[in-house]
Design a protein around this motif. Structure first.
Motif, PDB file in Angstrom:
ATOM      1  N   ALA A 171      -5.402   3.967  -1.434  1.00 36.61           N
ATOM      2  CA  ALA A 171      -4.277   3.060  -2.044  1.00 36.61           C
ATOM      3  C   ALA A 171      -4.824   1.599  -1.412  1.00 36.61           C
ATOM      4  CB  ALA A 171      -2.979   3.351  -1.676  1.00 36.61           C
ATOM      5  N   GLU A 172      -5.045   1.609   0.010  1.00 39.69           N
ATOM      6  CA  GLU A 172      -5.649   0.438   0.649  1.00 39.69           C
ATOM      7  C   GLU A 172      -6.837  -0.017   0.065  1.00 39.69           C
ATOM      8  OE1 GLU A 172      -6.230   1.383   4.916  1.00 39.69           O
ATOM      9  OE2 GLU A 172      -6.297  -1.000   5.371  1.00 39.69           O
ATOM     10  N   THR A 176      -4.323   8.859  -1.715  1.00 31.59           N
ATOM     11  CA  THR A 176      -4.139   8.776   0.027  1.00 31.59           C
ATOM     12  C   THR A 176      -3.832   7.232   0.471  1.00 31.59           C
ATOM     13  OG1 THR A 176      -6.453   8.471   0.462  1.00 31.59           O
ATOM     14  CG2 THR A 176      -5.740  10.709   0.253  1.00 31.59           C
ATOM     15  N   LYS A 177      -3.238   7.223   1.540  1.00 34.55           N
ATOM     16  CA  LYS A 177      -3.143   5.673   2.035  1.00 34.55           C
ATOM     17  C   LYS A 177      -4.284   4.938   1.989  1.00 34.55           C
ATOM     18  CE  LYS A 177      -0.387   3.671   5.607  1.00 34.55           C
ATOM     19  NZ  LYS A 177       0.615   3.802   6.643  1.00 34.55           N
ATOM     20  N   LYS A 178      -5.376   5.623   2.492  1.00 31.75           N
ATOM     21  CA  LYS A 178      -6.684   5.296   2.731  1.00 31.75           C
ATOM     22  C   LYS A 178      -7.252   4.788   1.229  1.00 31.75           C
ATOM     23  CE  LYS A 178     -10.614   5.462   5.946  1.00 31.75           C
ATOM     24  NZ  LYS A 178     -10.797   6.045   6.870  1.00 31.75           N
ATOM     25  N   ASP A 183       1.359   9.787  -6.370  1.00 26.86           N
ATOM     26  CA  ASP A 183       1.169  10.323  -5.185  1.00 26.86           C
ATOM     27  C   ASP A 183       0.124  11.096  -4.839  1.00 26.86           C
ATOM     28  OD1 ASP A 183       1.896  12.194  -7.047  1.00 26.86           O
ATOM     29  OD2 ASP A 183       4.087  12.477  -6.324  1.00 26.86           O
ATOM     30  N   ILE A 200       0.718  -1.265   0.097  1.00 30.83           N
ATOM     31  CA  ILE A 200       0.027  -0.007  -0.067  1.00 30.83           C
ATOM     32  C   ILE A 200       0.932   1.325   0.010  1.00 30.83           C
ATOM     33  CG2 ILE A 200      -1.493   1.232   1.358  1.00 30.83           C
ATOM     34  CD1 ILE A 200      -2.661  -1.387   2.346  1.00 30.83           C
ATOM     35  N   GLU A 201       2.091   1.206   0.719  1.00 33.66           N
ATOM     36  CA  GLU A 201       2.750   2.494   1.231  1.00 33.66           C
ATOM     37  C   GLU A 201       3.643   2.689  -0.545  1.00 33.66           C
ATOM     38  OE1 GLU A 201       5.581   2.237   4.280  1.00 33.66           O
ATOM     39  OE2 GLU A 201       4.020   1.680   5.506  1.00 33.66           O
ATOM     40  N   VAL A 249       1.298   4.226  -2.927  1.00 32.99           N
ATOM     41  CA  VAL A 249       1.109   5.656  -2.666  1.00 32.99           C
ATOM     42  C   VAL A 249       2.495   6.308  -3.156  1.00 32.99           C
ATOM     43  CG1 VAL A 249       1.012   7.486  -0.745  1.00 32.99           C
ATOM     44  CG2 VAL A 249      -0.328   5.317  -0.693  1.00 32.99           C
ATOM     45  N   ASP A 250       3.634   5.809  -2.923  1.00 32.75           N
ATOM     46  CA  ASP A 250       4.876   6.465  -3.310  1.00 32.75           C
ATOM     47  C   ASP A 250       4.832   6.529  -4.835  1.00 32.75           C
ATOM     48  OD1 ASP A 250       6.017   6.696  -1.063  1.00 32.75           O
ATOM     49  OD2 ASP A 250       7.100   4.922  -1.008  1.00 32.75           O
TER      50      ASP A 250
END
Lengths: 92, 93
Positions: free
Chosen positions: A22-23, A18-20, A15, A7-8, A11-12
């Motif tokens: 992507a999750e 958001t993390k949410k 960009d 997930i991180e 996001v990278d």
């Protein structure tokens, strides 16, 4: 790598996510594959590989500890075969 | 089901455009491929683990001719489904 790290990494790479978000995307992708397999349908991801379901017939087994006979129910087992591109990349 | 179907599901369930959904799905697969290529294990909880296994050189036979030959050492990718995925596919979850 774990799911959190995937997930991180997503996001990278994108960009504006958001993390949410992507999750949520990762979860939808995994859930779609699981749902397709649960419906007995294979999933073919070009360049990556394919997920299929194998049918296992019911059989007589034995409890390895006691030697006792037990019946093992028929079941379906998920199975993954890496595509040629991924197979070659892993082995290079 | 193909990548296009997965992109469609991401689009429908998240509200991202098809283009954005496609970019995200491709990125996920690229990240997984890059990690596996580097020999990293990928553990997706609730789904399963992708593991690279090192296979030693071994002797095999050409099934057509019966001729004995050497099968070179290699790295192979295996997938071990999680208990949750196995149960789900068998309608137990």
């Amino acid at each position: 790598m774990t799911k959190a790290e995937l997930i991180e990494a997503l996001v990278d790479r994108i960009d504006r996510l958001t993390k949410k978000e992507a999750e949520m995307i990762v979860n939808v992708v995994l859930k779609s594959i699981a749902d397709s397999l649960a419906n007995g349908r294979k999933v073919e991801l070009r360049g990556f590989g394919s997920f299929k379901v194998k049918e296992r017939r019911a059989r007589e087994g034995r409890n390895p500890k006691t030697g006792e006979r037990v019946s093992v129910d028929a079941k379906r087992v998920p199975y993954f075969k890496a595509g040629k591109e991924l197979r070659d990349r892993v082995n290079s | 089901m193909t990548k296009a179907d997965i992109v469609e599901k991401v689009h429908n369930r998240t509200g991202f455009s098809k283009k954005e959904s496609s970019e995200a799905v491709e990125s996920i697969l690229d990240i997984l491929k890059e990690n596996l290529e580097q020999g990293n294990k990928v553990k997706l909880s609730g789904f399963g683990n992708f593991v690279i296994r090192q296979k030693d050189v071994r002797k095999g036979r050409n099934p057509k001719t019966g001729e004995e030959m050497e099968i070179s050492a290699r790295r192979v990718l295996t997938f071990k489904p999680s208990q949750k995925l196995k149960d789900y596919i068998n309608g137990k979850a």
